[in-house]
Design an enzyme around this catalytic site. Structure first.
Site, PDB file in Angstrom:
ATOM      1  N   SER B  10       0.837  -1.200   0.000  1.00 17.89           N
ATOM      2  CA  SER B  10       0.000   0.000   0.000  1.00 17.89           C
ATOM      3  C   SER B  10       0.869   1.245   0.000  1.00 17.89           C
ATOM      4  O   SER B  10       2.031   1.197   0.396  1.00 17.89           O
ATOM      5  CB  SER B  10      -0.914   0.009   1.228  1.00 17.89           C
ATOM      6  OG  SER B  10      -1.550   1.265   1.355  1.00 17.89           O
ATOM      7  N   HIS B  11       0.302   2.367  -0.437  1.00 20.17           N
ATOM      8  CA  HIS B  11       1.015   3.644  -0.317  1.00 20.17           C
ATOM      9  C   HIS B  11       1.189   4.021   1.147  1.00 20.17           C
ATOM     10  O   HIS B  11       2.088   4.760   1.503  1.00 20.17           O
ATOM     11  CB  HIS B  11       0.249   4.761  -1.039  1.00 20.17           C
ATOM     12  CG  HIS B  11       0.431   4.750  -2.528  1.00 20.17           C
ATOM     13  ND1 HIS B  11       0.056   3.688  -3.310  1.00 20.17           N
ATOM     14  CD2 HIS B  11       0.977   5.666  -3.363  1.00 20.17           C
ATOM     15  CE1 HIS B  11       0.353   3.966  -4.578  1.00 20.17           C
ATOM     16  NE2 HIS B  11       0.918   5.155  -4.639  1.00 20.17           N
ATOM     17  N   SER B  12       0.295   3.514   1.981  1.00 24.57           N
ATOM     18  CA  SER B  12       0.341   3.842   3.409  1.00 24.57           C
ATOM     19  C   SER B  12       0.768   2.626   4.218  1.00 24.57           C
ATOM     20  O   SER B  12       0.144   1.569   4.141  1.00 24.57           O
ATOM     21  CB  SER B  12      -1.057   4.276   3.870  1.00 24.57           C
ATOM     22  OG  SER B  12      -1.171   4.128   5.265  1.00 24.57           O
ATOM     23  N   GLY B  45       3.593   6.390  -0.293  1.00 18.07           N
ATOM     24  CA  GLY B  45       4.145   5.943  -1.572  1.00 18.07           C
ATOM     25  C   GLY B  45       4.553   4.491  -1.475  1.00 18.07           C
ATOM     26  O   GLY B  45       4.310   3.830  -0.469  1.00 18.07           O
TER      27      GLY B  45
END
Lengths: 223, 129
Positions: B10-12, B45
């Site tokens: 995930s980006h997070s 990211g």
């Protein structure tokens, strides 16, 4: 830095980066890296500004980090044969730019390295550049007209194939980046904005045009 | 372990870790599981190096299914698979599925000893296209 020019017929004269036999000078790779990194650093804020409008606002910073990392190892890259050097630069960019741009710019250089010969002539250079553009399109599942770096790469490739001069090539790159302003983004984060992406220049297209200028002007000996 | 491994990208990091928590609660320790998130510089990211690390951590000879969130996670995951290269690359699939539901369904399928293809197909069924 030896000076040379791309002449009208698309051949590089013997004092250029590509000499008469088409050999790329190792020293020039270092100069190219240095000029590219300087250019990106000088425009980092502008790139970030463009990305803030329709992306996640980190393009300038990410590109700067990537090209500074390449600059830091320029001596190592310069000792490698050209294909290996380009592949290593691509890998370094993938690892250091990050985001979605890392794989895209990294793929451009890695694919160039895969396709180019150790002592490229102009025909090989053109063919390798064409393959590299295809690789970027595949990596991003994108094509020309979708408000991406491809919208600069393809016109630059066309200009090279047509034997345009250096200034004409950088001009084509700048105009191509400008031409992304009215486009609607269909790939990447900007595509979430739909019609609201219209009216802003694509940051990746702009950074690609900057790199084209850096490379071309270095080869032309104007940098 | 012979079950297919699951990687969550995930980006997070919070989303990735939270998704992994949900998977663990559903399937316990029966599938190799790893997650990564964040750009490696403290921001949102994804980054290729972290994804390669997660694939190593969740590696199984039966293969690894990767679940991703937004576009950049998919691009970076595909890049990571390419850089890992053969012979392992053909045993890794980046799934076209919603990250949370996909991870839970894929892991559930994997915990029963399903093949990589079956695991990925189960996740894909959740995708609208």
């Amino acid at each position: 830095m030896s000076a040379g020019t791309l002449d009208k017929t698309g051949t590089l004269d013997k004092t250029g980066t590509l000499d008469k036999t088409g050999t790329m000078d190792k020293l020039d790779l270092k100069t190219l890296i240095s000029v590219a990194a300087d250019t990106i650093a000088a425009h980092a804020e502008e790139l970030t500004g463009l990305d803030q409008a329709i992306g996640d606002g980190d393009h300038g910073l990410n590109m700067k980090r990537g090209f500074e990392a390449v600059r830091a190892e320029a001596d190592i890259f310069a000792t490698k044969p050209l294909p290996d050097a380009l592949k290593a630069i691509g890998t370094k960019l993938v690892m250091t730019i990050g985001g979605a741009s890392g794989p895209l710019f990294g793929t451009l250089f890695m694919a160039l390295g895969k396709e180019i010969s150790a002592e490229p002539d102009r025909a090989n250079l053109m063919a390798a550049f064409g393959k590299a553009i295809e690789a970027v399109a595949a990596r991003g599942k994108s094509q020309v007209g979708q408000k991406t770096m491809l919208d600069v790469l393809q016109p630059v490739h066309d200009a090279l194939l047509q034997g345009k001069t250096g200034p004409e090539i950088t001009d084509a790159a700048d105009r191509a980046a400008d031409a992304t302003v009215p486009m609607k983004a269909l790939r990447g984060r900007a595509s979430f904005l739909g019609d609201r992406s219209i009216g802003h220049m694509d940051a990746g297209a702009r950074s690609t045009a900057l790199l084209v200028r850096a490379v071309t002007e270095t080869i032309e000996g104007q940098a | 372990m012979s079950n297919v491994g699951i990687v969550i990208v995930s980006h997070s990091p919070l989303v990735a870790e939270g998704t992994a928590d949900m998977v663990r609660q559903m399937v316990g320790d029966e599938v190799p599981l790893a997650w990564c998130g964040g750009n490696g510089h403290g921001g949102l990211g994804t980054n290729v190096e972290a994804i390669m690390g997660a694939i190593d951590k969740a590696w199984s000879e039966a293969g690894v299914a990767i679940l991703v969130d937004l576009g950049g996670a998919e691009t970076n995951s595909e890049m990571a698979v390419e850089m890992i290269g053969e012979p392992r690359a053909h045993k890794i699939i980046v799934c076209n599925a919603p990250i949370v539901e996909g991870a839970v369904m894929a892991a559930t399928e994997a915990s029963g000893g399903a093949s990589l293809r079956e695991v990925a197909a189960t996740a894909h069924e959740l995708s609208p296209s």
